[in-house]
Design a protein around this motif. Structure first.
Motif, PDB file in Angstrom:
ATOM      1  N   GLY A  80      27.506  -2.158  26.659  1.00 62.66           N
ATOM      2  CA  GLY A  80      26.059  -2.363  26.727  1.00 62.66           C
ATOM      3  C   GLY A  80      25.595  -2.444  28.176  1.00 62.66           C
ATOM      4  O   GLY A  80      24.585  -1.839  28.552  1.00 62.66           O
ATOM      5  N   GLY A  81      26.359  -3.177  28.981  1.00 63.40           N
ATOM      6  CA  GLY A  81      26.003  -3.344  30.389  1.00 63.40           C
ATOM      7  C   GLY A  81      25.924  -2.014  31.114  1.00 63.40           C
ATOM      8  O   GLY A  81      24.972  -1.754  31.849  1.00 63.40           O
ATOM      9  N   ILE A  82      26.900  -1.151  30.877  1.00 63.33           N
ATOM     10  CA  ILE A  82      26.918   0.149  31.564  1.00 63.33           C
ATOM     11  C   ILE A  82      25.698   0.973  31.164  1.00 63.33           C
ATOM     12  O   ILE A  82      24.959   1.477  32.008  1.00 63.33           O
ATOM     13  CB  ILE A  82      28.222   0.918  31.238  1.00 63.33           C
ATOM     14  N   VAL A  83      25.472   1.077  29.849  1.00 59.13           N
ATOM     15  CA  VAL A  83      24.375   1.924  29.367  1.00 59.13           C
ATOM     16  C   VAL A  83      23.033   1.418  29.895  1.00 59.13           C
ATOM     17  O   VAL A  83      22.221   2.184  30.427  1.00 59.13           O
ATOM     18  CB  VAL A  83      24.369   1.956  27.820  1.00 59.13           C
ATOM     19  N   ILE A  84      22.826   0.106  29.782  1.00 53.63           N
ATOM     20  CA  ILE A  84      21.521  -0.436  30.172  1.00 53.63           C
ATOM     21  C   ILE A  84      21.311  -0.347  31.684  1.00 53.63           C
ATOM     22  O   ILE A  84      20.264   0.096  32.149  1.00 53.63           O
ATOM     23  CB  ILE A  84      21.371  -1.889  29.691  1.00 53.63           C
ATOM     24  N   THR A  85      22.326  -0.734  32.475  1.00 58.24           N
ATOM     25  CA  THR A  85      22.111  -0.704  33.930  1.00 58.24           C
ATOM     26  C   THR A  85      21.870   0.719  34.418  1.00 58.24           C
ATOM     27  O   THR A  85      21.016   0.944  35.256  1.00 58.24           O
ATOM     28  CB  THR A  85      23.313  -1.273  34.715  1.00 58.24           C
ATOM     29  N   LEU A  86      22.627   1.684  33.874  1.00 59.07           N
ATOM     30  CA  LEU A  86      22.411   3.056  34.330  1.00 59.07           C
ATOM     31  C   LEU A  86      20.986   3.497  34.034  1.00 59.07           C
ATOM     32  O   LEU A  86      20.357   4.186  34.826  1.00 59.07           O
ATOM     33  CB  LEU A  86      23.420   4.005  33.678  1.00 59.07           C
ATOM     34  N   ASN A  87      20.469   3.077  32.876  1.00 59.66           N
ATOM     35  CA  ASN A  87      19.091   3.421  32.540  1.00 59.66           C
ATOM     36  C   ASN A  87      18.081   2.742  33.458  1.00 59.66           C
ATOM     37  O   ASN A  87      16.936   3.171  33.540  1.00 59.66           O
ATOM     38  CB  ASN A  87      18.796   3.054  31.088  1.00 59.66           C
ATOM     39  N   CYS A  88      18.498   1.669  34.092  1.00 63.88           N
ATOM     40  CA  CYS A  88      17.584   0.942  34.991  1.00 63.88           C
ATOM     41  C   CYS A  88      17.784   1.345  36.448  1.00 63.88           C
ATOM     42  O   CYS A  88      17.277   0.678  37.350  1.00 63.88           O
ATOM     43  CB  CYS A  88      17.788  -0.565  34.852  1.00 63.88           C
ATOM     44  N   SER A  89      18.528   2.433  36.696  1.00 66.47           N
ATOM     45  CA  SER A  89      18.840   2.814  38.080  1.00 66.47           C
ATOM     46  C   SER A  89      17.601   2.976  38.951  1.00 66.47           C
ATOM     47  O   SER A  89      17.546   2.484  40.072  1.00 66.47           O
ATOM     48  CB  SER A  89      19.602   4.135  38.103  1.00 66.47           C
ATOM     49  N   TRP A  90      16.600   3.672  38.441  1.00 67.73           N
ATOM     50  CA  TRP A  90      15.394   3.915  39.243  1.00 67.73           C
ATOM     51  C   TRP A  90      14.662   2.609  39.503  1.00 67.73           C
ATOM     52  O   TRP A  90      14.127   2.394  40.589  1.00 67.73           O
ATOM     53  CB  TRP A  90      14.472   4.914  38.556  1.00 67.73           C
ATOM     54  N   ASP A  91      14.647   1.733  38.501  1.00 70.26           N
ATOM     55  CA  ASP A  91      14.000   0.425  38.695  1.00 70.26           C
ATOM     56  C   ASP A  91      14.707  -0.339  39.800  1.00 70.26           C
ATOM     57  O   ASP A  91      14.079  -0.922  40.674  1.00 70.26           O
ATOM     58  CB  ASP A  91      14.056  -0.418  37.410  1.00 70.26           C
ATOM     59  N   LEU A  92      16.050  -0.302  39.757  1.00 72.67           N
ATOM     60  CA  LEU A  92      16.809  -1.034  40.771  1.00 72.67           C
ATOM     61  C   LEU A  92      16.586  -0.450  42.160  1.00 72.67           C
ATOM     62  O   LEU A  92      16.456  -1.173  43.137  1.00 72.67           O
ATOM     63  CB  LEU A  92      18.300  -1.019  40.422  1.00 72.67           C
ATOM     64  N   ASN A  93      16.528   0.889  42.246  1.00 71.52           N
ATOM     65  CA  ASN A  93      16.240   1.520  43.537  1.00 71.52           C
ATOM     66  C   ASN A  93      14.917   1.009  44.090  1.00 71.52           C
ATOM     67  O   ASN A  93      14.823   0.622  45.249  1.00 71.52           O
ATOM     68  CB  ASN A  93      16.152   3.036  43.381  1.00 71.52           C
ATOM     69  N   ALA A  94      13.904   1.014  43.233  1.00 73.92           N
ATOM     70  CA  ALA A  94      12.571   0.598  43.692  1.00 73.92           C
ATOM     71  C   ALA A  94      12.570  -0.890  44.032  1.00 73.92           C
ATOM     72  O   ALA A  94      12.047  -1.302  45.068  1.00 73.92           O
ATOM     73  CB  ALA A  94      11.535   0.899  42.613  1.00 73.92           C
ATOM     74  N   LEU A  95      13.187  -1.703  43.182  1.00 74.19           N
ATOM     75  CA  LEU A  95      13.187  -3.154  43.412  1.00 74.19           C
ATOM     76  C   LEU A  95      13.945  -3.525  44.683  1.00 74.19           C
ATOM     77  O   LEU A  95      13.614  -4.513  45.339  1.00 74.19           O
ATOM     78  CB  LEU A  95      13.802  -3.879  42.211  1.00 74.19           C
ATOM     79  N   SER A  96      14.942  -2.727  45.041  1.00 73.34           N
ATOM     80  CA  SER A  96      15.702  -3.074  46.247  1.00 73.34           C
ATOM     81  C   SER A  96      14.883  -2.807  47.504  1.00 73.34           C
ATOM     82  O   SER A  96      15.290  -3.176  48.605  1.00 73.34           O
ATOM     83  CB  SER A  96      17.034  -2.323  46.291  1.00 73.34           C
ATOM     84  N   MET A  97      13.721  -2.154  47.373  1.00 69.63           N
ATOM     85  CA  MET A  97      12.818  -1.977  48.519  1.00 69.63           C
ATOM     86  C   MET A  97      11.780  -3.094  48.590  1.00 69.63           C
ATOM     87  O   MET A  97      10.929  -3.092  49.468  1.00 69.63           O
ATOM     88  CB  MET A  97      12.075  -0.646  48.421  1.00 69.63           C
ATOM     89  N   GLY A  98      11.796  -3.998  47.615  1.00 68.06           N
ATOM     90  CA  GLY A  98      10.821  -5.092  47.641  1.00 68.06           C
ATOM     91  C   GLY A  98       9.909  -5.044  46.430  1.00 68.06           C
ATOM     92  O   GLY A  98       9.651  -3.983  45.877  1.00 68.06           O
ATOM     93  N   ASP A  99       9.432  -6.213  46.022  1.00 69.28           N
ATOM     94  CA  ASP A  99       8.631  -6.318  44.804  1.00 69.28           C
ATOM     95  C   ASP A  99       7.365  -5.476  44.866  1.00 69.28           C
ATOM     96  O   ASP A  99       6.993  -4.806  43.910  1.00 69.28           O
ATOM     97  CB  ASP A  99       8.237  -7.781  44.562  1.00 69.28           C
ATOM     98  N   GLU A 100       6.707  -5.529  46.030  1.00 68.43           N
ATOM     99  CA  GLU A 100       5.416  -4.854  46.083  1.00 68.43           C
ATOM    100  C   GLU A 100       5.589  -3.334  46.045  1.00 68.43           C
ATOM    101  O   GLU A 100       4.832  -2.634  45.372  1.00 68.43           O
ATOM    102  CB  GLU A 100       4.658  -5.290  47.345  1.00 68.43           C
ATOM    103  N   VAL A 101       6.603  -2.844  46.754  1.00 71.81           N
ATOM    104  CA  VAL A 101       6.889  -1.413  46.715  1.00 71.81           C
ATOM    105  C   VAL A 101       7.197  -0.989  45.282  1.00 71.81           C
ATOM    106  O   VAL A 101       6.687   0.022  44.787  1.00 71.81           O
ATOM    107  CB  VAL A 101       8.079  -1.071  47.636  1.00 71.81           C
TER     108      VAL A 101
END
Lengths: 346, 264
Positions: A215-236
């Motif tokens: 479950g962890g693998i499937v869900i995190t991979l699906n959240c890749s773009w979210d994580l990319n954006a979040l790692s630039m900061g909440d407002e970005v």
């Protein structure tokens, strides 16, 4: 200034390299897995392993060693390493802090307290061996909710989360010390648990961790773009159309679950979740679509190698794997940091 | 009546009990560059944050092409409005290409399509960062970083582009180049640009329209010539200035602060 650029070509080239990197990691992990099954107090050749599993008239002893001891343990190392690394990537990306690890929210301390409680009151003898696992899991989740509860008073900000994690973690660490202090010899076993190890690995444990990992693998991979954006900061991230509050809580919960289940089964194995993501960042950068799977593979490899070494060094006894991960991991990590060239591989 | 690209109507915002913005009205059409000027803490950044929904106003509405943003979800809004924030970004190692492609986040599920890559390429060319694509973002100079962030914002294919102090920390040449770039993007890509900016001379030179804010309300609005008068500046900033009109712009020379000036 007027140099030509072909984004399509450049993108495909870089992506090709990263996919090749993943492929190499997979091969390496497979190789280490096979070697690790062969190595132990008794060395077993690959032919004998195949015979033991699929053969017509297998040697029952050999079959038991391979199927009930070696393979579960090796698989456990692979899965635990992957879970911890995925959790580490999520925590570092979300908290935008290179020091963040799966344990940053105090989850491990909570699990340790649960385990210590089980041992101190001898609950395994009353409720069976899973009493320890259950209590460890329950208390790591309790920790998570306490940390969120504290942090959400200020809108789940990064700094508040980290500070709340440290505070609650310290509280549980103190409680563990208290339990050890008052329980005397009875609690000796908990000290081993605290150091972390995979000697308890069996098929039942694998059936617990496997669905969590999948479950962890499937869900995190699906959240890749979210994580990319979040790692630039909440407002970005918000400007890029990410529902920041929901994504954050969702991903933190996921990372906590991955950590909690792993820690409850293996004890606190340090360093893997911190270092595996960094190794991968240095090699292929921080695009989570590749960072996540690559870190999972590297974490699996690290923990598996360390565990195999721990079985060899003072053969036939074994060292707690946490000691090995640190002794090998730290110098390697420091070397990479000193080298500091981000363009290490790609 | 044809709708303006961006229209802010009667917008008010407060932090708990302190009014930050009250009754702000503002319009920016496509091709246009509008600037918000005003002293520190007058509400410039807050206004931008209400337009991209980072903050929620307690009264008033923001319309994009006549559609209220409260009716859009955050992903839909991200396809209409993109922002270049002021905060210096610290990040894990990402290449310039990674950052620019991030602008496609509101559109992609997992895989970038050929179309996504073409849009990114177009954006990279229009901003002039072809030679930076393989570099690491956190190793760039201030001017280069600003260009990359603008390129990322353009890759989002916005109708409205918001910038918060796009020239902060830049040298004179970079200031002129960045603002020139922004104006060209507005003209060539049919974007409405709204920026918060401190430098009145730069605002005068590159804006079609200026909104001067004092204590969270629009004090004056219109063309740079009409708004940036010595009377207005004295009233809003408490500074005595001399203005010089030239062929291309109006120039503001600060003389001295007025002692008796009271911000409220």
């Amino acid at each position: 200034m007027s140099s030509e650029v072909d984004v399509n070509k450049l993108y495909r080239k870089v992506r090709g390299k990263k996919i090749f990197f993943l492929f190499i990691l997979t091969l390496a992990l497979l190789a280490i897995t096979i070697i690790s099954i062969c190595i132990g107090p008794i060395s077993i050749s690959i032919q004998d392993i195949i015979k033991a599993i699929f053969g017509e008239n297998p040697d029952e002893n050999l079959r038991a060693i391979v199927l009930d001891v070696r393979i579960p343990r090796v698989l456990m190392a692979v899965m635990a390493g992957t879970c911890l690394s995925l959790a580490g990537v999520i925590m570092q990306g979300l908290l935008r802090n290179p020091l963040a690890s799966p344990y940053v929210l105090g989850v491990a301390a909570g699990a340790a307290f649960g385990a210590a409680l089980a041992v101190a009151f001898g609950l395994q003898f009353i409720f069976g061996e899973y009493a320890l696992f259950m209590l460890a899991l329950v208390f790591s989740l309790v920790t998570m909710f306490m940390v969120y509860g504290l942090a959400s008073a200020r809108g789940v900000e990064t700094e508040t989360l980290i500070l709340a994690g440290i505070a609650i973690g310290s509280l549980f660490n103190a409680l563990v010390s208290f339990l050890i202090y008052v329980s005397g010899e009875k609690i000796y076993g908990i000290v081993f648990w605290l150091m972390g190890g995979l000697w308890g690995a069996d098929w039942e444990q694998l059936f617990i961790i496997f669905p969590v990992l999948l479950g962890g693998i499937v869900i995190t991979l699906n959240c890749s773009w979210d994580l990319n954006a979040l790692s630039m900061g909440d407002e970005v991230a918000m400007n890029l159309g990410i529902n920041v509050k929901f994504s954050k809580i969702f991903l933190l919960t996921l990372a906590t679950l991955l950590t909690a289940v792993t820690v409850s089964l293996t004890g606190t194995i340090g360093f893997i979740g911190l270092v595996a993501p960094h190794i991968v960042r240095i090699m292929i950068g921080s695009d989570h679509r590749f960072l996540l799977p690559a870190s999972g593979l590297v974490g699996a490899m690290l923990l598996l190698s360390a565990d195999t070494l721990s079985r060899m060094i003072i053969n036939p006894a074994e060292m707690p794997v946490g000691i090995i991960t640190s002794v090998i991991g730290v110098p390697f990590f420091v070397y990479l940091l000193m080298k500091r060239r981000k363009r290490w591989w790609i | 009546m044809v709708d303006m690209r961006l229209r802010v109507k009667d917008l008010s915002f407060k932090y708990s009990t302190t009014d930050v913005l009250s009754g702000v009205n503002l319009e920016v059409d496509e091709h246009e560059v509008a600037s918000i000027v005003g002293p520190n803490a007058s509400g410039k950044t807050t206004l931008l944050r209400c337009i991209n929904k980072v903050l929620k106003p307690y009264m008033g509405t923001v319309f994009i092409d006549g559609k209220a943003i409260v009716k859009m979800n955050i992903k839909e809004l991200a396809r209409e409005v993109s922002s270049v924030p002021q905060i210096a970004l610290r990040s894990f190692p990402l290449t310039v290409l990674d950052v620019v492609l991030m602008g496609r986040t509101p559109y992609v599920k997992w895989q970038l399509t050929k179309n996504d890559l073409e849009i990114a390429e177009e954006s990279i060319k229009s901003v002039g960062i072809e030679n930076l694509t393989s570099k690491y973002f956190d190793e760039l100079s201030g001017g280069e970083m600003q260009r990359v962030l603008i390129s990322k914002a353009i890759t989002q294919e916005p109708k409205v582009l918001l910038l918060d102090e796009p020239t902060a920390h830049l040298d004179v040449k970079n200031q002129l180049e960045i603002l020139d770039l922004i104006r060209n993007l507005a003209r060539n890509k049919d974007i409405a640009v709204l920026m918060a900016i401190h430098d009145l001379n730069l605002a005068a030179r590159f804006s079609d329209r200026i909104y001067m804010i004092k204590n969270g309300s629009i004090f004056a609005s219109g063309s740079p010539m009409d708004v940036l008068t010595s009377e207005n500046i004295r009233e809003v900033y408490g500074v005595e200035v001399r203005t010089i009109k030239s062929e291309e712009s109006i120039h503001i020379l600060p003389i001295k602060p007025i002692r008796s000036f009271n911000q409220t």
